[in-house]
Design a protein around this motif. Structure first.
Motif, mmCIF file in Angstrom:
data_model
loop_
_atom_site.group_PDB
_atom_site.id
_atom_site.type_symbol
_atom_site.label_atom_id
_atom_site.label_comp_id
_atom_site.label_asym_id
_atom_site.label_seq_id
_atom_site.Cartn_x
_atom_site.Cartn_y
_atom_site.Cartn_z
ATOM 1 N N ARG A 1 29.745 42.191 31.907
ATOM 2 C CA ARG A 1 29.434 41.829 33.292
ATOM 3 C C ARG A 1 30.618 41.183 34.004
ATOM 4 O O ARG A 1 30.718 41.238 35.236
ATOM 5 C CB ARG A 1 28.239 40.883 33.322
ATOM 6 C CG ARG A 1 28.512 39.566 32.627
ATOM 7 C CD ARG A 1 27.407 38.559 32.826
ATOM 8 N NE ARG A 1 27.727 37.301 32.169
ATOM 9 C CZ ARG A 1 28.525 36.390 32.682
ATOM 10 N NH1 ARG A 1 29.065 36.597 33.861
ATOM 11 N NH2 ARG A 1 28.783 35.271 32.031
ATOM 12 N N CYS A 2 31.514 40.525 33.271
ATOM 13 C CA CYS A 2 32.634 39.832 33.916
ATOM 14 C C CYS A 2 33.912 40.663 33.922
ATOM 15 O O CYS A 2 34.947 40.188 34.399
ATOM 16 C CB CYS A 2 32.888 38.487 33.240
ATOM 17 S SG CYS A 2 33.396 38.588 31.516
ATOM 18 N N PHE A 3 33.858 41.901 33.398
ATOM 19 C CA PHE A 3 35.046 42.753 33.441
ATOM 20 C C PHE A 3 35.296 43.189 34.877
ATOM 21 O O PHE A 3 34.379 43.461 35.642
ATOM 22 C CB PHE A 3 34.844 43.982 32.548
ATOM 23 C CG PHE A 3 36.100 44.773 32.319
ATOM 24 C CD1 PHE A 3 36.991 44.400 31.332
ATOM 25 C CD2 PHE A 3 36.400 45.867 33.105
ATOM 26 C CE1 PHE A 3 38.155 45.121 31.125
ATOM 27 C CE2 PHE A 3 37.558 46.594 32.913
ATOM 28 C CZ PHE A 3 38.437 46.216 31.912
ATOM 29 N N ASN A 4 36.566 43.253 35.255
ATOM 30 C CA ASN A 4 36.983 43.624 36.608
ATOM 31 C C ASN A 4 36.513 42.600 37.633
ATOM 32 O O ASN A 4 36.206 42.945 38.774
ATOM 33 C CB ASN A 4 36.473 45.020 36.981
ATOM 34 C CG ASN A 4 37.240 45.600 38.166
ATOM 35 O OD1 ASN A 4 38.389 45.251 38.421
ATOM 36 N ND2 ASN A 4 36.592 46.489 38.907
ATOM 37 N N THR A 5 36.448 41.346 37.221
ATOM 38 C CA THR A 5 36.168 40.242 38.132
ATOM 39 C C THR A 5 37.256 39.184 37.948
ATOM 40 O O THR A 5 38.184 39.356 37.144
ATOM 41 C CB THR A 5 34.784 39.626 37.866
ATOM 42 O OG1 THR A 5 34.777 39.028 36.560
ATOM 43 C CG2 THR A 5 33.692 40.677 37.945
#
Length: 701
Positions: free
Chosen positions: A558-562
C-alpha cells in the motif's frame, strides 16, 4: 526610472500607460507593460495600475494579452469590483477564431479565483468542453475542477459531470487524462471517479498514447478496479507487462503498484513482478537526479523485505560515491546490510570501513552502525574492524563504536569478552552524551570483567556536580549500583557518596527519585536488589540478519509509490538517545479510558499515628491489582488528541479537588465531635471553615 522605487515608480508607469503616444505604438506599449510585470516581480506594489492594465487587455497582440493576464490574476483578489471589467473582454476572447486566444481567455477566467464571477464563467466553460480545438477542451476540463475548488460545498451540474465522463473517450489523450483529474477532484466526496470494466479497458488500451505523467495518473486511478475474473486479470497484466520495464521510473513505479494491487491474492505473480522491476530500479539508482536516486533506493528497501536476495549479485551498485549527499549514502549503506552474504561480506565490510573515516560525521556514524548490524551474523570480522576504529581516538568515531558495541552485545552475548577488552581507555576520548551513556551501561552490566570499571566510575562520580546531562547522572546511578552487586568492596564508598549527593543536593526530581529508589531498595536486602537490577543481559531473540524469513508483499504494497518509504527506514530503527538497550515499551490499549490511566489517588494513605486502620476502596484494590498484573507505561502514540487530553485532565483535577474538599469536611466533622464542648473558639473556627468550603463548592457548580 528609479530602481525598485515605490510611489514614484508607480506614478511614472501610470503616466506611460496613459500616454496616447505610447498607446499608439504597439511595441512601446508592450514594453511599458513588460516594465510593470518586471516591477511587480521585484516586490513593488503596483496594484494601483489595475484600471490601466484592464484597458490594456483589449488588444489583438497575444503576447500583450499574456502579460496583462499575469498582472490581472495576481491582483484580482485585491480589486474584485474592477475585475468585473475584465470579464467582458475575456468572454469576448472566448469566441475568438484563434484557439490559442480562446484557451488563454478560459484559463485566466478561472485563475481570477473570485466567487462573484462564477456565474459569468460557467457558460464559457460549458462551451469550451465542446470546442473543436483540443487545447481549449484541455483548459475547459481543468477549469471545472478549479471552479469546484473555489466552491467545494456547491454541487456541479450533473450534465457537466456526464459531459466530463463522455470526454474520457476524447481523441486527445491529454483531454482524457485531464478529465480523470477533474472528475477525481469534483467527485472526491463520493470516492472519486467510478471505475468500471468498460472505462478500465478503454484507459488501458489508450495508455500508450499518453505522456509519462498521463500514464502515471491513469495507472494510479486504475488501482481501485478489481477484475471480475481470473481471465480478465491476466489480460490486464498482459497489457501492463511492457510498462513494468519502462525506462521512466514514475511509469514503472505506478505499474508495479497496480500489479501489486490487483494481484494481491496471487503472491507468485507479485514476486515475479518484483523480479521484473529490479532492472529499472537499478537504473534509477544511477540517475543524474539526486532525488530520483534517493527515491529508488528507498523503494528498493521495500522490495528487499519480501525478496532479500533479489539484488545480491548487484551489491556494488550501492557503493557510495564521494560526491553523493549524506542522506543517499546512509540509505545505500542500509541496503548493503540487507545484501550481505558469505560471498560478499568481505568486500562490503571493507567498503564500509572506508566510510567510517568520512569527513561527514553522520556518514561515518551510519557506517559504523551498519558494521554493527552486520556483526549480528559475522561478529568476529566486525569486532575486529570496530576495535581498530577505537585506536583512531576521534570523538565521534569512538562514540559510535561504543554505542554499536553496546547494541551488539545485547543481541550477541558471545561478543562480550572481546568488547570488554576493547573498552580499556576509551573513556578519555568520549565527549558526547550518547557515547558516555553506552559506556556506562557496559561498565555496569559487564563491570566484573573490566578491571578498570570502578576507577572509571569513580572519576565520573567525582565530577557529578559539574555534570549537566540528566541522562548521564541516571545511567551513572544504575551502573554504580550494578557494579556494587558484583564488586562491593571497591564500589561501596563511591556509591555512598553518589547516593548522598543525588538525594541531598541534586535539584532534578528524576535523578533524586531514582536515587531514593535505589537507597530504599538496598534497605530491602542485597538479594532483592540483585533480583531487580541484574536482569537479562542480552536479547538473542532479535536474531541475525542472514536467513531472516521474507515478509509478505501485502505488508508494504500500500505504501509503494508514495512518500512513506522516503520518511521511514526499511531496517529496524535504533534510538540514538537511549542509554540502555533493555528498555521495554508496553502497548497500551487504544480504547483505554484516560481517566483510568490518570488515576493516582485511589489508594489512600493513613498516617501511622492514626488510630483508624488503613482501608482501601474496591476501586483502589482493582487499580492496584491491575497495576501489578500489567506494568504501567507511557504510550508514544496517545489515543486522544491534545485538546481531549487537556479536557479530561481538567475534569480529573476538578474531581480530585471535590473529593479532597469532601474528605476535609468529613475530617473537620470528626474533630468537632471529638472536641470538648467548652472549646467554643475552636468550634467556631471549624464551623466557619466548613461554611467557606460549602460556598466554594456551590460556586463551582
Amino acid at each position: 526610472m528609479p530602481y525598485l522605487g515605490g510611489e514614484e515608480t508607480v506614478r511614472e508607469l501610470r503616466r506611460a500607460l496613459s500616454n496616447p503616444n505610447v498607446q499608439s505604438d504597439p511595441l512601446r506599449y508592450r514594453n511599458t507593460i513588460l516594465k510593470v510585470i518586471r516591477t511587480m516581480s521585484q516586490g513593488v506594489d503596483v496594484s494601483g495600475l489595475f484600471s490601466e492594465m484592464v484597458k490594456a487587455c483589449a488588444t489583438v497582440d497575444v503576447v500583450q494579452k499574456k502579460l496583462v493576464y499575469v498582472f490581472l490574476c495576481s491582483y484580482a483578489t485585491l480589486n474584485p469590483e474592477l475585475s468585473l471589467l475584465v470579464i467582458n473582454t475575456l468572454r469576448k476572447d472566448c469566441q475568438d477564431p484563434n484557439p490559442m486566444v480562446r484557451s488563454l481567455a478560459l484559463r485566466n477566467m478561472t485563475n481570477l479565483r473570485l466567487p462573484s464571477l462564477v456565474e459569468y464563467v460557467e457558460q464559457p466553460l460549458t462551451a469550451g468542453l465542446r470546442d473543436r480545438a483540443a487545447c481549449v477542451r484541455r483548459v475547459a476540463v481543468l477549469g471545472w475542477a478549479k471552479l469546484h475548488n473555489l466552491h467545494p460545498s456547491s454541487e456541479i451540474d450533473a450534465a457537466v459531470v456526464n459531459e466530463l465522463y463522455s470526454l474520457l473517450r476524447d481523441p486527445d489523450p491529454v483531454v482524457m487524462v485531464n478529465c480523470l483529474r477533474a472528475l477525481e477532484e469534483i467527485l472526491k466526496e463520493e470516492g472519486g471517479i467510478a471505475i468500471n470494466k468498460p472505462i478500465t479497458h478503454h484507459l488501458l488500451n489508450r495508455l500508450k498514447e499518453c505522456d509519462i505523467w498521463g500514464q502515471s495518473e491513469v495507472l494510479r486511478v486504475l488501482q481501485r478496479y478489481r477484475p471480475q475474473s481470473e481471465d480478465e486479470l491476466f489480460d490486464i497484466l498482459s497489457l501492463l507487462d511492457s510498462f513494468l520495464v519502462s525506462p521512466h521510473p514514475p511509469v514503472m513505479a505506478a505499474t508495479l503498484s497496480l500489479f501489486l494491487s490487483i494481484s494481491s491474492n496471487l503472491p507468485v505473480i507479485s514476486l515475479a513482478a518484483l523480479e521484473r522491476v529490479s532492472g529499472p530500479l537499478l537504473a534509477a539508482c544511477g540517475s543524474g537526479s539526486r532525488e530520483m536516486r534517493f527515491a529508488a533506493v528507498c523503494h528498493i528497501q521495500l522490495l528487499l523485505r519480501s525478496v532479500p536476495g533479489l539484488l545480491g549479485p548487484h551489491y556494488k551498485r550501492f557503493f557510495c560515491g564521494y560526491a553523493e549527499p549524506a542522506y543517499i549514502k546512509e540509505r545505500k549503506m542500509q541496503v548493503l546490510v540487507e545484501l550481505v552474504n558469505d560471498e560478499n561480506v568481505a568486500m562490503i565490510l571493507d567498503e564500509l570501513k572506508g566510510y567510517c573515516t568520512d569527513v561527514n560525521t553522520d556518514t561515518a556514524q551510519a557506517a559504523i552502525s551498519a558494521i554493527g548490524r552486520i556483526g549480528r551474523s559475522y561478529s568476529d570480522r566486525c569486532l575486529q574492524i570496530l576495535t581498530g576504529l577505537l585506536g583512531l581516538k576521534q570523538d565521534h568515531i569512538t562514540s559510535a563504536v561504543v554505542q554499536t558495541m553496546r547494541d551488539l552485545v545485547w543481541v550477541c552475548p558471545q561478543c562480550s569478552d572481546t568488547v570488554c577488552l576493547a573498552l580499556d581507555g576509551c573513556e578519555e576520548t568520549l565527549q558526547d552524551i550518547q557515547g558516555r551513556q553506552a559506556l556506562l551501561w557496559l561498565l555496569g552490566v559487564y563491570g566484573e570483567r573490566i578491571s578498570t570499571a570502578p576507577y572509571t566510575l569513580e572519576v565520573l562520580i567525582d565530577r557529578v556536580r559539574s555534570e549537566a546531562s540528566l541522562g548521564i547522572k541516571m545511567e551513572l546511578l544504575t551502573a554504580t549500583m550494578r557494579l556494587f552487586l558484583c564488586r562491593p568492596a571497591e564500589t561501596q564508598d563511591m556509591l555512598g557518596r553518589l547516593l548522598h549527593y543525588c538525594i541531598e543536593e541534586e535539584t532534578d526530581m528524576c535523578v533524586r527519585d531514582q536515587a531514593l529508589l535505589y537507597y530504599r531498595l538496598l534497605h530491602c536486602g542485597i538479594e532483592k536488589t540483585r533480583e531487580v537490577l541484574q536482569g537479562r543481559r542480552s536479547d538473542p531473540s532479535l536474531g541475525v540478519l542472514i536467513g531472516r524469513p521474507a515478509k509478505p508483499v501485502s505488508q508494504w504494497a500500500r505504501c509503494f509509490n508514495t512518500l512513506e518509504p522516503l520518511s521511514q527506514g526499511a531496517v529496524e530503527a535504533e534510538s540514538d538517545s537511549r542509554g540502555s538497550p533493555e528498555h521495554v515499551t508496553y502497548n497500551s490499549k487504544p480504547n483505554a479510558d484516560l481517566s483510568d490511566t490518570l488515576s493516582c489517588s485511589h489508594i489512600e494513605e493513613v498516617h501511622s499515628g492514626s488510630d483508624s486502620a488503613m482501608r482501601c476502596s474496591d476501586s483502589s484494590t482493582n487499580v492496584l491489582a491491575s497495576s501489578i498484573a500489567a506494568p504501567l507505561s507511557l504510550s508514544l502514540s496517545p489515543a486522544v488528541s491534545p485538546e481531549d487530553f487537556e479536557h479530561l485532565w481538567l475534569q480529573r483535577q476538578a474531581l480530585h479537588t471535590e473529593r479532597g474538599a469532601e474528605k476535609i469536611e468529613e475530617g473537620i466533622k470528626v474533630i468537632l465531635n471529638q472536641q470538648p464542648k467548652d472549646d467554643d473558639a475552636l468550634r467556631q473556627f471549624l464551623t466557619i471553615l466548613i461554611t467557606v468550603l460549602n460556598t466554594l463548592s456551590s460556586e463551582k457548580d
